[in-house]
Every structure is written in C-alpha cells, then in structure tokens.
Design an enzyme around this catalytic site. Structure first.
Site, PDB file in Angstrom:
ATOM      1  N   ASP A  79      -0.247   5.023   0.749  1.00 25.42           N
ATOM      2  CA  ASP A  79      -0.503   6.060   1.752  1.00 25.42           C
ATOM      3  C   ASP A  79      -0.680   5.451   3.139  1.00 25.42           C
ATOM      4  O   ASP A  79      -1.557   4.616   3.356  1.00 25.42           O
ATOM      5  CB  ASP A  79      -1.738   6.870   1.348  1.00 25.42           C
ATOM      6  CG  ASP A  79      -1.548   7.520  -0.024  1.00 25.42           C
ATOM      7  OD1 ASP A  79      -0.414   7.957  -0.317  1.00 25.42           O
ATOM      8  OD2 ASP A  79      -2.520   7.579  -0.790  1.00 25.42           O
ATOM      9  N   ASP A  98       0.861  -1.174   0.000  1.00 29.80           N
ATOM     10  CA  ASP A  98       0.000   0.000   0.000  1.00 29.80           C
ATOM     11  C   ASP A  98       0.906   1.235   0.000  1.00 29.80           C
ATOM     12  O   ASP A  98       2.064   1.169   0.417  1.00 29.80           O
ATOM     13  CB  ASP A  98      -0.870  -0.045   1.267  1.00 29.80           C
ATOM     14  CG  ASP A  98      -1.645   1.223   1.480  1.00 29.80           C
ATOM     15  OD1 ASP A  98      -2.363   1.644   0.546  1.00 29.80           O
ATOM     16  OD2 ASP A  98      -1.539   1.813   2.581  1.00 29.80           O
TER      17      ASP A  98
HETATM   18 MG   LIG Z   1      -3.077   3.129   3.388  1.00 33.35          MG
END
Ligand SMILES: [Mg+2]
Ligand SMILES: [Zn+2]
Length: 176
Positions: free
Chosen positions: A14, A12
């Site tokens: 962010d 992932d």
């Molecule tokens: Mg995230």
C-alpha cells in the site's frame, strides 16, 4: 550492499505498488501506483525475484479478513503481473508480533520464501517503517516517499528515490 545489485527485491504494497486505500478489502478499488507495472517488469527481465511485505492490521482490527487481503492481492497481480511470495502481517500495532514492520519478521519471511539471504535483499517502501524493517533484517532499504511520508522519515532513510522506476534504477544500476 549499496552499489551491488540485490538478489531479491521485497516490496511494500500500500502506497508502493498500489495506491493506498486504507484497510481496503475490495478488489474493485485496487489501483496501481504510477510506474508499478513497468518497475516490476524490469525486475523480472533482470532476473531479480520479488516478494510482497505488507502490514495488514485491518485484519486484527476486524475491518477486513484474510480472504479479502488475498482477493486484493490477486487483483494486484492481474494488473501488475506476478509479485512473488506474499509475507503479510495480520497483527495490530499493540500485538507485539515479530512480523509487523518496522520489525524484521516480514522481511525475513519473504527472503526465506525466495531462498535469498536477507543481507542480499532490498526493500522498497513508502514509509519509515519499511526502511527500518529492512535495516532490522540486515537488508537494504529504499524509501519512495508519498504524501503520507513524514519529512523525518525521508531525512532518516539511507536511500530515497522519487518513484518506483527510479528506485529500480538505483537497485539495478548498470544491469538495467
Ligand atoms: Mg506502505
Ligand atoms: Zn505481525
């Protein structure tokens, strides 16, 4: 897959590789999470390919465009080194797409881009949707909680690591 080194690690963006700046389209605001560069370097040294799996609903919301997402990703790689193929969901939560996490689409896309079976991939992310997307795709999910992670997401995660370095330790095991 637990106890076995994954053939690829999907990350992932962010809140996992980068400090979460909601709907960020500005490369100047890109800031790596602590230990992100080292964690990626260790995966590279171990010969484990990586890819990005990132929901970017800011595109559907009209807040950012794809070129800004790409610019942020380029800045990320200036700071962290190559991350690999980038599977991006540009849709919103109500679009019913197959890619937005917790659906499995991004994980399947990234695994295909790397030529690795989803079952041999691990996904590292900071919220329950990351882990759920991993499980929906047949991959192994590791949660690295942040301030936004809900207690029930931590409780539900099959594997939890306190930071990215620990998550990579967990995945590489003795090969670290
Ligand atoms: Mg995230
Ligand atoms: Zn999507």
């Amino acid at each position: 897959m637990r106890g076995r080194v994954p053939e690829a690690v999907l990350l992932d963006r962010d809140g996992t590789l980068l400090v979460d700046v909601p709907y960020n389209g500005d490369p100047e605001r890109v800031q790596p999470m602590p230990g992100a560069a080292e964690a990626l370097a260790r995966l590279r040294e171990a010969g484990v390919p990586t890819a990005l799996v990132s929901n970017q609903s800011g595109i559907a919301r009209g807040l950012i465009d794809r070129s800004q997402v790409d610019a942020v990703n380029r800045r990320m790689e200036e700071l962290l080194g190559p991350v690999g193929p980038k599977a991006i969901c540009p849709h919103g939560p109500d679009d019913g797409c197959a890619c937005r996490k917790p659906r499995p689409g991004l994980v399947l896309q990234a695994a295909a881009a790397l030529g690795v079976e989803p079952e041999r991939c691990a996904v590292i992310g900071d919220i329950g949707a990351d882990v759920e997307a991993a499980e929906a795709a047949g991959a192994r999910g590791v949660l690295v909680p942040t301030d936004i992670t809900l207690p029930e997401e931590v409780a539900a995660a099959p594997e939890v690591a306190e930071d990215l370095a620990s998550a990579v330790d967990l995945l590489l095991g003795d090969r670290a």
